[in-house]
Design a protein around this motif. Structure first.
Motif, mmCIF file in Angstrom:
data_model
loop_
_atom_site.group_PDB
_atom_site.id
_atom_site.type_symbol
_atom_site.label_atom_id
_atom_site.label_comp_id
_atom_site.label_asym_id
_atom_site.label_seq_id
_atom_site.Cartn_x
_atom_site.Cartn_y
_atom_site.Cartn_z
ATOM 1 N N GLY A 62 0.233 -0.909 -0.195
ATOM 2 C CA GLY A 62 -0.600 0.524 0.063
ATOM 3 C C GLY A 62 1.262 1.580 0.341
ATOM 4 O O GLY A 62 1.645 1.215 1.240
ATOM 5 N N ILE A 63 0.243 2.295 -0.748
ATOM 6 C CA ILE A 63 1.618 3.018 -1.012
ATOM 7 C C ILE A 63 0.435 4.513 -1.304
ATOM 8 O O ILE A 63 0.157 4.392 -1.002
ATOM 9 C CB ILE A 63 2.088 3.292 -2.258
ATOM 10 C CG1 ILE A 63 3.257 2.361 -2.718
ATOM 11 C CG2 ILE A 63 2.779 4.914 -2.492
ATOM 12 C CD1 ILE A 63 4.241 2.111 -2.003
ATOM 13 N N ILE A 92 -3.003 2.242 -3.864
ATOM 14 C CA ILE A 92 -2.200 3.414 -3.811
ATOM 15 C C ILE A 92 -3.577 3.902 -3.180
ATOM 16 O O ILE A 92 -4.362 3.887 -3.619
ATOM 17 C CB ILE A 92 -2.375 4.020 -5.313
ATOM 18 C CG1 ILE A 92 -0.838 3.555 -5.793
ATOM 19 C CG2 ILE A 92 -2.135 5.815 -4.963
ATOM 20 C CD1 ILE A 92 -0.623 4.195 -6.774
ATOM 21 N N GLY A 93 -3.362 4.938 -1.908
ATOM 22 C CA GLY A 93 -4.398 5.471 -1.499
ATOM 23 C C GLY A 93 -3.895 6.756 -1.444
ATOM 24 O O GLY A 93 -2.529 7.537 -1.708
ATOM 25 N N GLY A 94 -4.581 8.345 -0.769
ATOM 26 C CA GLY A 94 -4.500 9.449 -0.648
ATOM 27 C C GLY A 94 -4.567 10.655 -1.684
ATOM 28 O O GLY A 94 -5.979 10.546 -1.802
ATOM 29 N N LEU A 104 -4.033 5.291 -14.545
ATOM 30 C CA LEU A 104 -2.528 3.380 -12.848
ATOM 31 C C LEU A 104 -4.111 2.268 -13.030
ATOM 32 O O LEU A 104 -2.791 1.515 -12.857
ATOM 33 C CB LEU A 104 -3.547 4.880 -11.482
ATOM 34 C CG LEU A 104 -2.737 6.313 -11.210
ATOM 35 C CD1 LEU A 104 -3.334 6.114 -10.052
ATOM 36 C CD2 LEU A 104 -1.324 5.518 -10.883
ATOM 37 N N ARG A 105 -4.386 2.522 -12.951
ATOM 38 C CA ARG A 105 -5.066 0.922 -13.273
ATOM 39 C C ARG A 105 -4.835 0.343 -14.519
ATOM 40 O O ARG A 105 -3.839 -0.607 -14.400
ATOM 41 C CB ARG A 105 -6.680 1.394 -13.549
ATOM 42 C CG ARG A 105 -7.266 1.357 -12.514
ATOM 43 C CD ARG A 105 -7.511 0.161 -11.042
ATOM 44 N NE ARG A 105 -8.568 -0.293 -11.751
ATOM 45 C CZ ARG A 105 -8.355 -1.636 -11.553
ATOM 46 N NH1 ARG A 105 -7.631 -1.869 -10.610
ATOM 47 N NH2 ARG A 105 -9.310 -2.192 -12.085
ATOM 48 N N GLU A 106 -4.536 1.298 -15.307
ATOM 49 C CA GLU A 106 -3.930 0.403 -17.085
ATOM 50 C C GLU A 106 -2.203 0.606 -17.153
ATOM 51 O O GLU A 106 -1.744 -0.576 -17.548
ATOM 52 C CB GLU A 106 -3.895 1.793 -17.653
ATOM 53 C CG GLU A 106 -5.402 2.188 -18.905
ATOM 54 C CD GLU A 106 -5.128 3.352 -19.782
ATOM 55 O OE1 GLU A 106 -4.340 3.938 -19.848
ATOM 56 O OE2 GLU A 106 -6.154 3.935 -19.497
ATOM 57 N N HIS A 107 -1.634 0.724 -15.797
ATOM 58 C CA HIS A 107 -0.382 0.874 -15.840
ATOM 59 C C HIS A 107 -0.154 -0.020 -14.188
ATOM 60 O O HIS A 107 0.555 -0.545 -13.850
ATOM 61 C CB HIS A 107 0.346 1.735 -15.246
ATOM 62 C CG HIS A 107 1.305 2.774 -16.021
ATOM 63 N ND1 HIS A 107 0.550 3.736 -16.759
ATOM 64 C CD2 HIS A 107 2.101 2.796 -16.872
ATOM 65 C CE1 HIS A 107 0.858 4.473 -17.946
ATOM 66 N NE2 HIS A 107 1.679 3.950 -18.109
ATOM 67 N N GLY A 108 -1.631 -1.099 -14.255
ATOM 68 C CA GLY A 108 -1.596 -2.298 -12.808
ATOM 69 C C GLY A 108 -1.416 -1.771 -11.944
ATOM 70 O O GLY A 108 -1.145 -3.091 -10.899
ATOM 71 N N PHE A 110 -3.950 -1.945 -8.553
ATOM 72 C CA PHE A 110 -4.810 -3.035 -8.442
ATOM 73 C C PHE A 110 -5.933 -2.077 -7.980
ATOM 74 O O PHE A 110 -6.832 -1.846 -8.537
ATOM 75 C CB PHE A 110 -4.298 -4.040 -7.164
ATOM 76 C CG PHE A 110 -5.196 -4.445 -6.767
ATOM 77 C CD1 PHE A 110 -5.713 -5.902 -7.320
ATOM 78 C CD2 PHE A 110 -5.771 -4.032 -5.969
ATOM 79 C CE1 PHE A 110 -7.376 -6.802 -7.160
ATOM 80 C CE2 PHE A 110 -7.745 -5.262 -5.560
ATOM 81 C CZ PHE A 110 -7.774 -6.348 -6.017
ATOM 82 N N ALA A 111 -5.684 -0.714 -7.165
ATOM 83 C CA ALA A 111 -7.379 -0.107 -6.671
ATOM 84 C C ALA A 111 -6.237 1.638 -6.424
ATOM 85 O O ALA A 111 -5.305 1.533 -5.781
ATOM 86 C CB ALA A 111 -7.494 -0.658 -5.713
#
Lengths: 138, 330
Positions: A62-63, A92-94, A104-108, A110-111
């Motif tokens: 988790g980033i 990713i959160g924030g 971001l989803r296209e780059h893999g 997850f959520a």
């Protein structure tokens, strides 16, 4: 002995980004949901996150991002994980604008858990991410 | 791939330097059960780590920072593909949810990414002995893949601190000035198990008092014998973990303790005792479930007996059926 072991998740912030209050809330939420949270804290690099993820054998990374660097650092994180031969989902959160989420989803990634995400949703998302991680020996 | 093949493959990879494989093996150890038993059987003929060091102390005395400094000291030297030094950092699990926040890596940022170093955070997962139950197996796994030095850092008080002597060859207790009464309170526990004392935060007022208090307590008869009359008197060393002051001296003193253990035959003795302790503990684990089950069945209305008399009855029943199912090797 037959109980499933707690799911291990690594939480970190990348680069020059000192806003860790949100991440601390997430850490406590996940602990209270029964996760083992390996808290790396501030000023990590994609490389240091990968090293820790290997040693700690986590199911999810988790980033947290509050510096507008997500379009650069998010894909960089996913690439570093893949380059190390790991199959660990990255969440990713924030502060991430909604229009950036598809990229971001296209780059893999997850959520993406943006501002206002209910804590129940956070927990459910991490569970879903962990379910994609390859299982334990035996 | 069968489980045994998977374990063998992970061990081979870990012995060739794969951090990922080693991380996986430690998860197997942590999870317990049949897979951990199969892993542990593979450790029977493997060498233990050359040295296991325990670091204990109350929260807030700078234990993790001190550990990071000692890890850096231990990491210097010839480097192969396998890390020279590993850290097992144990933190408590929530008794309510089983979850945990493991934050010891925060203090190890500098050393945690070095190729000579392997850091593993462990939640104690409700172990009633205080230390995570997987620690002894984890130490064996680390030794078997070629890690020379294992440093175990534990948080907390009382039981946790005492349990460390059953995994570590050398125990370092971290304290800080201004403890005062807390040192008094620790007298019965910490002072008896530690082989060295680091009075950390020695740049703060009160360090001389803290060192003197400790020295006096140690002189009051706590020095332990070695079996052949050569006693080890735990040294008390001021340190400032944040800037590294005193770290070299502390590490040298810890190495001197190991040399003393080797010279006096104590190393083999503490390791034998350690195995016996683990066997006893695991035997109690095996019986605990059946004791609880038998206790739940008791019809207390059938006899006027004290709890002690009931307990004797339960123990006799459980022992009489010691070969009952449910006690297969763990």
């Amino acid at each position: 002995m037959s109980d499933p072991p707690p799911i291990r998740i690594l939480l970190a912030k990348l680069g020059f980004d000192g806003h860790d209050r949100g991440l601390k809330v997430i850490a406590r939420t996940l602990r209270d949901a029964g996760f083992e949270v390996i808290y790396l804290g501030l000023r990590q690099t994609a490389g240091s996150v990968v090293i820790a993820a290997e040693q700690e054998d986590v199911a999810v990374i988790g980033i947290s991002m509050h510096n507008g660097g997500h379009l650069t650092l998010g894909p960089m994180m996913v690439r570093a994980v893949a380059d190390a031969g790991l199959e660990i989902p990255v969440v990713i959160g924030g502060i991430v604008p909604a229009e950036d989420v598809p990229t971001l989803r296209e780059h893999g990634i997850f959520a993406v858990l943006g501002p206002g995400t209910a804590l129940e949703t956070v927990v459910a998302t991490i569970h879903a991410a962990a379910a994609t991680h390859d299982g334990m020996v035996g | 791939m069968s489980r045994d093949d998977a374990l063998d493959a992970l061990l081979t990879d870990a012995r060739h330097g794969s951090r990922r494989a080693l991380g996986r093996l430690l998860s197997v150890a942590e999870r317990g059960g049949d897979a951990a038993s199969a892993l542990d059987r593979r450790m029977l003929d493997a060498p233990p780590p050359l040295w296991t060091v325990g670091i204990v102390g109350a929260p807030g005395v700078g234990k993790s920072t001190l550990t990071a400094r000692l890890v850096a000291a231990a990491a210097d030297g010839p480097t192969g593909p396998v890390p020279r030094v590993a850290v097992i950092a144990v933190d408590p699990s929530s008794p309510l949810t089983g979850g945990a926040i493991l934050g010891d890596r925060i203090r190890m940022q500098g050393v945690g990414s070095r190729p000579e170093v392997f850091v593993r955070s462990m939640a104690h997962r409700g172990d009633d002995g205080g230390l995570a139950r997987a620690v002894p197996i984890a130490i064996r796994v680390l030794g078997s893949v070629g890690v020379a030095t294992v440093i175990v850092e534990t948080v907390g008080v009382g039981q946790i601190e005492l349990e460390i002597i059953h995994v570590a060859d050398t125990v370092i207790a971290a304290m800080s000035p201004g403890w005062g009464d807390a040192i008094q309170a620790a007298k019965a526990g910490l002072l008896e198990v530690a082989d060295l004392f680091a009075v950390n935060k020695a740049d703060r007022p009160g360090v001389a008092d803290a060192v003197r208090d400790l020295e006096q307590m140690l002189d009051a008869g706590l020095a332990r014998g070695s079996g052949d009359g050569r006693a080890w008197r735990p040294p008390v060393l001021p340190t400032v973990a944040t800037d590294g002051t005193g770290i070299d001296g502390l590490w040298s003193a810890a190495e001197a303790h190991r040399e003393w253990l080797v010279a006096t035959g104590g190393l083999q003795r503490v390791r034998d005792e350690r195995i016996r302790h683990e066997i006893g503990r695991r035997a109690k684990d095996l019986l605990a479930g059946r004791i609880d089950a038998r206790t739940a069945e008791l019809d207390l209305a059938t006899a006027r007996q004290t709890p002690g008399q009931w307990a004797a009855l339960v123990a006799a029943d459980v022992c009489a059926h010691a070969d009952a199912p449910g006690t297969s090797a763990a």
